[in-house]
Design a protein around this motif. Sequence first.
Motif, short mmCIF file in Angstrom:
data_model
loop_
_atom_site.label_atom_id
_atom_site.label_comp_id
_atom_site.label_asym_id
_atom_site.label_seq_id
_atom_site.Cartn_x
_atom_site.Cartn_y
_atom_site.Cartn_z
N ILE A 91 0.89 -1.08 0.06
CA ILE A 91 0.03 -0.11 0.05
C ILE A 91 0.77 1.19 -0.01
N LEU A 92 2.03 1.11 0.72
CA LEU A 92 2.84 2.39 0.96
C LEU A 92 3.62 2.42 -0.57
N LEU A 93 3.89 1.42 -1.32
CA LEU A 93 4.49 1.73 -2.60
C LEU A 93 3.46 2.26 -3.41
N VAL A 94 2.22 1.76 -3.46
CA VAL A 94 1.49 2.11 -4.56
C VAL A 94 0.79 3.83 -4.31
N CYS A 95 0.77 3.89 -2.89
CA CYS A 95 0.29 5.29 -2.50
C CYS A 95 1.33 6.38 -2.88
N ALA A 96 2.45 6.04 -2.57
CA ALA A 96 3.79 6.85 -3.26
C ALA A 96 3.75 7.10 -4.69
N VAL A 97 3.48 5.93 -5.50
CA VAL A 97 3.35 6.07 -7.12
C VAL A 97 2.32 7.02 -7.38
N ALA A 98 1.23 6.75 -6.69
CA ALA A 98 0.09 7.71 -7.04
C ALA A 98 0.14 9.20 -6.86
N VAL A 99 0.66 9.70 -5.68
CA VAL A 99 0.96 10.91 -5.35
C VAL A 99 2.27 11.57 -6.28
N LEU A 100 3.24 10.62 -6.30
CA LEU A 100 4.15 10.91 -7.42
C LEU A 100 3.70 11.32 -8.75
N CYS A 151 -4.78 7.18 -11.52
CA CYS A 151 -6.17 6.81 -11.23
C CYS A 151 -6.22 5.27 -11.36
N LEU A 152 -5.24 4.75 -11.79
CA LEU A 152 -4.85 3.25 -11.76
C LEU A 152 -4.29 2.78 -10.54
N CYS A 153 -3.53 3.38 -10.04
CA CYS A 153 -3.25 3.27 -8.65
C CYS A 153 -4.10 3.51 -7.52
N ALA A 154 -5.04 4.59 -7.86
CA ALA A 154 -6.06 4.80 -7.00
C ALA A 154 -6.92 3.57 -6.90
N THR A 155 -7.29 3.05 -8.03
CA THR A 155 -8.04 1.75 -8.31
C THR A 155 -7.58 0.67 -7.53
N LEU A 156 -6.33 0.58 -7.56
CA LEU A 156 -5.51 -0.66 -7.17
C LEU A 156 -5.67 -0.46 -5.43
N LEU A 157 -5.23 0.85 -4.94
CA LEU A 157 -5.63 1.02 -3.53
C LEU A 157 -7.12 0.89 -3.00
N PHE A 158 -8.07 0.79 -3.65
CA PHE A 158 -9.16 0.51 -3.37
C PHE A 158 -9.50 -0.74 -3.04
N LEU A 160 -6.88 -2.68 -2.14
CA LEU A 160 -5.75 -3.19 -1.10
C LEU A 160 -6.08 -2.54 0.44
N SER A 161 -6.76 -1.50 0.32
CA SER A 161 -7.08 -0.64 1.59
C SER A 161 -8.38 -1.01 1.98
N THR A 162 -8.63 -0.97 3.37
CA THR A 162 -10.15 -0.90 4.03
C THR A 162 -10.62 0.51 3.96
N LEU A 163 -10.09 1.41 3.40
CA LEU A 163 -10.88 2.75 3.30
C LEU A 163 -12.09 2.85 2.37
N LYS A 164 -13.07 3.40 2.70
CA LYS A 164 -14.30 3.57 1.91
C LYS A 164 -13.88 4.12 0.60
N LEU A 165 -14.73 3.71 -0.30
CA LEU A 165 -14.28 4.35 -1.62
C LEU A 165 -14.79 5.83 -1.60
N GLU A 166 -15.58 6.34 -1.10
CA GLU A 166 -16.16 7.72 -1.06
C GLU A 166 -14.91 8.69 -0.48
N HIS A 167 -14.45 8.20 0.59
CA HIS A 167 -13.44 8.71 1.19
C HIS A 167 -12.08 8.70 0.30
N LEU A 168 -11.80 7.72 -0.12
CA LEU A 168 -10.56 7.50 -1.05
C LEU A 168 -10.74 8.42 -2.21
N ALA A 169 -11.91 8.33 -2.81
CA ALA A 169 -12.08 9.13 -3.92
C ALA A 169 -12.04 10.85 -3.61
#
Length: 346
Positions: A91-100, A151-158, A160-169
């Motif tokens: 999750i840390l890796l995908v999150c870092a790529v998404a932000v980057l 956006c692909l990374c954000a989809t993957l985080l959905f 991988l993570s237990t965070l609600k979709l609306e909060h993630l989006a």
Amino acid sequence: MASSLKQTGGETYMLSGSNGLNGTKSSGVPAAERKHGSRLSHVARMALDVQGKCAAYVLALRPWSFSASLTPVALGSALAYKLEGSVDLLILLVCAVAVLVVHGAGNLVNTYYDFSKGIDHKKSDDRTLVDQILKPQDVVMFGAALYSAGCLCATLLFFLSTLKLEHLALIYFGGLSSSFLYTGGIGLKYVALGDVVILITFGPLAVMFAHAVQVGYLSVLPLVYAVPLALNTEAILHSNNTRDMDSDKQAGIVTLAILVGPTLSYVIYNLLLFVPYLLFCILATRYTISMALPLLTLPMAFPLERQFRRQCYAKIPQKTAKLNLLMGLFYVFGIILAPQGSLPLL
């Protein structure tokens, strides 16, 4: 006049008359070998072209500024570690790529609109389009590709993570929209609102995003801990805008540096640079000594203050970004090394 051939050993010489090519040497290399050599030369030129193109794309991304997006991710993950006791590295890796990639895409949008509005020039820090290193359509396509990758990374985080979709989006697309609207669309940078965007996006929002995808819920805790890092990150932008005041005025845009002038810009830069150290001192004396680690970067701040005071703005944004990276890393280490329960919680 007719030409004659004279052969000596393995070399052939052409003796010509009125055509003026007297003593021209021919290698005698077979046609097949010459064709093969020409093909290799063409491949080598193509390889150099590809290498140059890749270097141009990297230059357009302004990689020296990436500390502003990576350190908030590390900070949010460190806070999650102190709360949950563990961090999901994937999750840390995908999150870092998404932000980057969103940060990189935002830089490309900035390059495109600054060029199209005539803000960038031969003396600008970013001359990717001014020097025709890349074409405008190249920058647009590259930016679209990076936003798509984000956006692909954000989809993957959905998944991988237990965070609600609306909060993630909400958090992700809030950051994506900010990176675009900084210079695209209404162009918040051009109406003195760019500083607000940077303070929010590369501070609280990024830290909250990294923390939330790890723990699976939203919390206000990351917003508080993001303040020192956000202030120092804003110092990068403010120094950049102060350096470009004259060219920005000529282009007809308004930034905070233009509104307040050089003297108050110097005051603001000092506040952004040194207030985080005051906050670290408070944390270190009242809670845990590990929060004193970022103070190790304080000697790097004083030369920046002197350079800014003398109005020698060259390379100050890059140097401030380097300070931001090191201070952020020490901040992260300070949180990780803090004894359990020693950090203030809301």
